[in-house]
Design a protein around this motif. Structure first.
Motif, PDB file in Angstrom:
ATOM      1  N   TYR A  32      32.348  36.695  22.130  1.00  0.00           N
ATOM      2  CA  TYR A  32      32.359  37.535  23.330  1.00  0.00           C
ATOM      3  C   TYR A  32      31.693  38.888  23.107  1.00  0.00           C
ATOM      4  N   TRP A 117      38.310  39.191  29.105  1.00  0.00           N
ATOM      5  CA  TRP A 117      38.534  38.129  30.083  1.00  0.00           C
ATOM      6  C   TRP A 117      38.808  38.727  31.463  1.00  0.00           C
ATOM      7  N   ILE A 121      35.328  37.770  33.016  1.00  0.00           N
ATOM      8  CA  ILE A 121      35.447  36.371  33.423  1.00  0.00           C
ATOM      9  C   ILE A 121      36.327  36.234  34.660  1.00  0.00           C
ATOM     10  N   ASP A 125      35.564  34.933  38.843  1.00  0.00           N
ATOM     11  CA  ASP A 125      36.189  33.768  39.513  1.00  0.00           C
ATOM     12  C   ASP A 125      36.440  34.002  40.981  1.00  0.00           C
TER      13      ASP A 125
END
Length: 125
Positions: A32, A117, A121, A125
């Motif tokens: 990452y 995250w 990420i 979403d």
């Protein structure tokens, strides 16, 4: 790259509960951060790594064994996410006498990964 577990709350808990080995924890953070291993040349490609990491660590550092890269990792967590493992997961920390530098560094890696995250990420979403 490596066969990494997905970046999710189960993986973060597995890091905190010492259910994932140190090498995998390092590999998750490296991934990452942008480090990629090129099997064809047998070297690390750091072209996707941010300059502030690439300049100091052209090769991915061992976050579990070495304090300096872990300090840098801690400092790179945005202020709003410093307590993200406690806030999002209810992680209470370790009990005094039941942890050492290794557990502290694993917790830092877990917190950084959860922060990543959440910011990169989960927002997508």
């Amino acid at each position: 790259m490596f066969n990494l577990p997905p970046l999710n709350t189960d993986t973060i808990w597995a890091i905190l509960n010492d259910q994932i080995d140190d090498a995998t924890v390092n590999q998750l953070v490296w991934h990452y951060l942008g480090y990629r291993y090129d099997y064809s040349t047998d070297i690390w490609d750091n072209s996707e790594v941010a300059a502030e990491w690439r300049d100091e660590y052209p090769q991915p550092p061992d976050f579990i064994e070495n304090r300096p890269p872990t300090v840098k990792l801690t400092r790179s967590i945005p202020p709003a996410n410093k307590q993200i493992a406690k806030e999002k997961l209810g992680f209470k920390g370790y009990k005094i006498g039941e942890f050492g530098p290794r557990q502290t560094r694993r917790a830092t890696a877990a917190n950084w990964l959860l922060s990543y995250w959440e910011d990169h990420i989960n927002k997508a979403d």
